[in-house]
Design an enzyme around this catalytic site. Structure first.
Site, mmCIF file in Angstrom:
data_model
loop_
_atom_site.group_PDB
_atom_site.id
_atom_site.type_symbol
_atom_site.label_atom_id
_atom_site.label_comp_id
_atom_site.label_asym_id
_atom_site.label_seq_id
_atom_site.Cartn_x
_atom_site.Cartn_y
_atom_site.Cartn_z
ATOM 1 N N ASP A 154 40.895 28.348 40.825
ATOM 2 C CA ASP A 154 41.711 29.455 40.336
ATOM 3 C C ASP A 154 43.068 28.918 39.872
ATOM 4 O O ASP A 154 43.728 28.180 40.607
ATOM 5 C CB ASP A 154 41.895 30.453 41.499
ATOM 6 C CG ASP A 154 42.488 31.773 41.074
ATOM 7 O OD1 ASP A 154 42.314 32.158 39.908
ATOM 8 O OD2 ASP A 154 43.103 32.436 41.940
ATOM 9 N N HIS A 155 43.470 29.257 38.667
ATOM 10 C CA HIS A 155 44.788 28.868 38.132
ATOM 11 C C HIS A 155 45.057 27.364 38.174
ATOM 12 O O HIS A 155 46.126 26.937 38.643
ATOM 13 C CB HIS A 155 45.917 29.611 38.871
ATOM 14 C CG HIS A 155 45.922 31.082 38.605
ATOM 15 N ND1 HIS A 155 46.365 31.615 37.422
ATOM 16 C CD2 HIS A 155 45.495 32.122 39.361
ATOM 17 C CE1 HIS A 155 46.218 32.944 37.465
ATOM 18 N NE2 HIS A 155 45.686 33.272 38.631
ATOM 19 N N GLU A 166 43.180 31.116 29.662
ATOM 20 C CA GLU A 166 43.986 32.348 29.742
ATOM 21 C C GLU A 166 44.925 32.474 28.551
ATOM 22 O O GLU A 166 45.585 31.520 28.159
ATOM 23 C CB GLU A 166 44.799 32.392 31.047
ATOM 24 C CG GLU A 166 45.672 33.656 31.126
ATOM 25 C CD GLU A 166 46.209 33.996 32.512
ATOM 26 O OE1 GLU A 166 45.605 33.598 33.510
ATOM 27 O OE2 GLU A 166 47.239 34.686 32.582
ATOM 28 N N HIS A 172 49.623 40.035 39.627
ATOM 29 C CA HIS A 172 49.288 39.442 40.923
ATOM 30 C C HIS A 172 50.113 40.076 42.046
ATOM 31 O O HIS A 172 51.229 40.526 41.817
ATOM 32 C CB HIS A 172 49.548 37.933 40.886
ATOM 33 C CG HIS A 172 48.599 37.196 39.999
ATOM 34 N ND1 HIS A 172 48.960 36.647 38.794
ATOM 35 C CD2 HIS A 172 47.271 36.926 40.146
ATOM 36 C CE1 HIS A 172 47.908 36.067 38.243
ATOM 37 N NE2 HIS A 172 46.866 36.224 39.030
ATOM 38 N N GLY A 173 49.545 40.057 43.238
ATOM 39 C CA GLY A 173 50.289 40.499 44.413
ATOM 40 C C GLY A 173 50.073 41.963 44.742
ATOM 41 O O GLY A 173 49.156 42.614 44.229
ATOM 42 N N HIS A 188 42.489 39.183 36.023
ATOM 43 C CA HIS A 188 43.224 38.726 37.218
ATOM 44 C C HIS A 188 44.045 39.886 37.758
ATOM 45 O O HIS A 188 44.177 40.924 37.123
ATOM 46 C CB HIS A 188 44.166 37.576 36.839
ATOM 47 C CG HIS A 188 43.474 36.274 36.659
ATOM 48 N ND1 HIS A 188 43.678 35.205 37.502
ATOM 49 C CD2 HIS A 188 42.552 35.870 35.764
ATOM 50 C CE1 HIS A 188 42.929 34.195 37.102
ATOM 51 N NE2 HIS A 188 42.230 34.575 36.045
ATOM 52 N N GLY A 189 44.631 39.664 38.930
ATOM 53 C CA GLY A 189 45.566 40.654 39.478
ATOM 54 C C GLY A 189 44.913 42.009 39.672
ATOM 55 O O GLY A 189 45.517 43.048 39.412
ATOM 56 N N SER A 248 44.660 39.768 46.985
ATOM 57 C CA SER A 248 45.622 40.531 47.803
ATOM 58 C C SER A 248 44.939 41.555 48.716
ATOM 59 O O SER A 248 45.358 41.735 49.868
ATOM 60 C CB SER A 248 46.642 41.240 46.907
ATOM 61 O OG SER A 248 47.429 40.278 46.237
HETATM 62 P P1 13P Z 1 45.444 40.023 43.262
HETATM 63 O O1 13P Z 1 46.760 39.499 43.739
HETATM 64 O O2 13P Z 1 45.588 41.339 42.578
HETATM 65 O O3 13P Z 1 44.426 40.075 44.340
HETATM 66 O O4 13P Z 1 44.901 39.003 42.138
HETATM 67 C C1 13P Z 1 44.234 37.826 42.501
HETATM 68 C C2 13P Z 1 44.047 36.886 41.363
HETATM 69 O O5 13P Z 1 44.213 37.207 40.202
HETATM 70 C C3 13P Z 1 43.631 35.518 41.694
HETATM 71 O O6 13P Z 1 43.599 34.702 40.572
HETATM 72 O O1 G3H Z 2 46.479 34.512 41.745
HETATM 73 C C1 G3H Z 2 46.661 33.872 42.756
HETATM 74 C C2 G3H Z 2 45.840 34.051 43.976
HETATM 75 O O2 G3H Z 2 46.153 35.255 44.629
HETATM 76 C C3 G3H Z 2 45.996 32.855 44.861
HETATM 77 O O3 G3H Z 2 47.216 32.865 45.513
HETATM 78 O O4 G3H Z 2 48.177 30.646 44.934
HETATM 79 O O5 G3H Z 2 48.990 31.939 46.947
HETATM 80 O O6 G3H Z 2 46.719 30.872 46.943
HETATM 81 P P1 G3H Z 2 47.822 31.490 46.112
HETATM 82 ZN ZN ZN Z 3 45.063 35.170 39.064
#
Ligand code: 13P
Ligand code: G3H
Ligand code: ZN
Length: 309
Positions: A82-83, A134, A180-181, A211-212, A257
């Site tokens: 992820d990312h 992305e 996110h968050g 995402h998010g 989240s």
């Molecule tokens: P949330 O913070 O909405 O759960 O998004 C998670 C996310 O996009 C991980 O890449």
């Molecule tokens: O988008 C990010 C995910 O919620 C992962 O979060 O980088 O704190 O592990 P993190």
């Molecule tokens: Zn994300």
């Protein structure tokens, strides 16, 4: 069953009008809770690992835990970075057994994003690994990077065809208003379905990623606040909006989240109700059950990917 890529999952999800859940994993209890739910609901699954998760839990531990889940459940599972923020991080995950990586060049210029993404795609495809790119920038906090609402920007539909063609990515994460968050909206939540529709029109059949996408379930926010936490004003994406996106071109929905809230709320409650407990198993077991329950709920009511094996 060995780890799979997302190719078949996305093809089926696109055709079937549903999405695959991509859940972030950081430890054993989270992996167990998610995979138990997916096995019960017969749902294909993406387990995703951020750079922060990898730093916290160690690459090898996470891969071995996922391998244990494969052995226990026999589910089709894709293991996804992820990312990813650099070629080196993506390469390390590809070499270390992941079947899917995200290269997030969304903070770069259009041409730099294409160049970096293309480099990762070339390396990944030679090894049968798929790549998510992305375009557009979400607001919110990832790792230590905090993107303010002013710096966030929607994906421009007029850029997507060129980006996908020049990079060769297998899926594309877009920004249509999610973030996110746990504090996603200040006022009324809105998603730009017009942008999603236009992207779908320009890229027919191509899998889109959201995402998010946590809904910030009020029950767990209340639990956190009730037992000493402070999360006033937390607000997520309404589930009916996510369901609508899943019925469109969105084939992967990222959720972290909501799992964090369920786990933390449950642990706070458990410790408050049994102040003499100092056995971690006694608060981690209910937290693992809460993760299982919330993932089951997402699979059935948000993603629509139950009974799709
Ligand atoms: P949330 O913070 O909405 O759960 O998004 C998670 C996310 O996009 C991980 O890449
Ligand atoms: O988008 C990010 C995910 O919620 C992962 O979060 O980088 O704190 O592990 P993190
Ligand atoms: Zn994300």
């Amino acid at each position: 069953m060995p780890l799979v890529t997302t190719k078949k999952m996305f093809k089926d999800a696109y055709a079937g009008g549903y999405a695959i859940g991509a859940f972030n994993v950081n430890n054993m209890e989270i992996i167990q809770g998610i995979t138990e739910a997916a096995a019960e609901e017969k749902a294909p699954l993406i387990l995703q690992v951020s750079a922060g998760a990898r730093k916290y839990a160690n690459h090898t531990y996470l891969v071995k835990l996922v391998e244990a889940a494969l052995e226990e459940t026999d589910l089709p599972i894709a293991l996804h970075l992820d990312h990813g923020d650099s070629f080196e991080l993506c390469k390390s995950c590809i070499d270390g057994g992941f079947t899917s990586v995200m290269i997030d060049g969304s903070h770069l210029s259009f041409d730099e994003n294409i160049e970096l993404t293309r480099r990762v795609v070339d390396y990944a495809h030679e090894r049968d690994v798929v790549v998510e790119g992305e375009l557009g920038r979400l607001a919110g906090v990832e790792d230590d990077v905090n993107v303010t609402a002013e710096d966030a920007s929607y994906t421009r539909p007029d850029e997507v065809e060129e980006f996908v063609t020049r990079t060769g990515v297998d899926s594309l994460a877009i920004a249509i208003g999610t973030s996110h968050g746990a504090f996603k909206f200040k006022g009324e939540p809105t998603l730009r379905f017009d942008i999603l529709e236009e992207i779908e029109r320009r890229l027919p059949g191509f899998p889109i990623v959201l995402h998010g996408a946590s809904s910030v379930i009020p029950e767990y926010v209340e639990m956190i606040n009730q037992y000493g936490g402070r999360m006033a004003g937390a607000q997520g994406v309404p589930e009916d909006m996510l369901r609508r996106a899943a019925s469109m071109a969105v084939c992967k929905i990222n959720i972290d989240s909501d799992l964090r809230l369920a786990m933390t709320g449950t642990i706070r409650k458990s410790l408050a109700e049994d102040p003499e407990n100092f056995d971690p198993r006694k608060y981690l077991a209910p937290a693992r059950d809460a993760i299982r329950d919330i993932v089951r709920h997402k699979i059935i009511n948000v993603l629509g990917c139950d009974n799709k094996l």
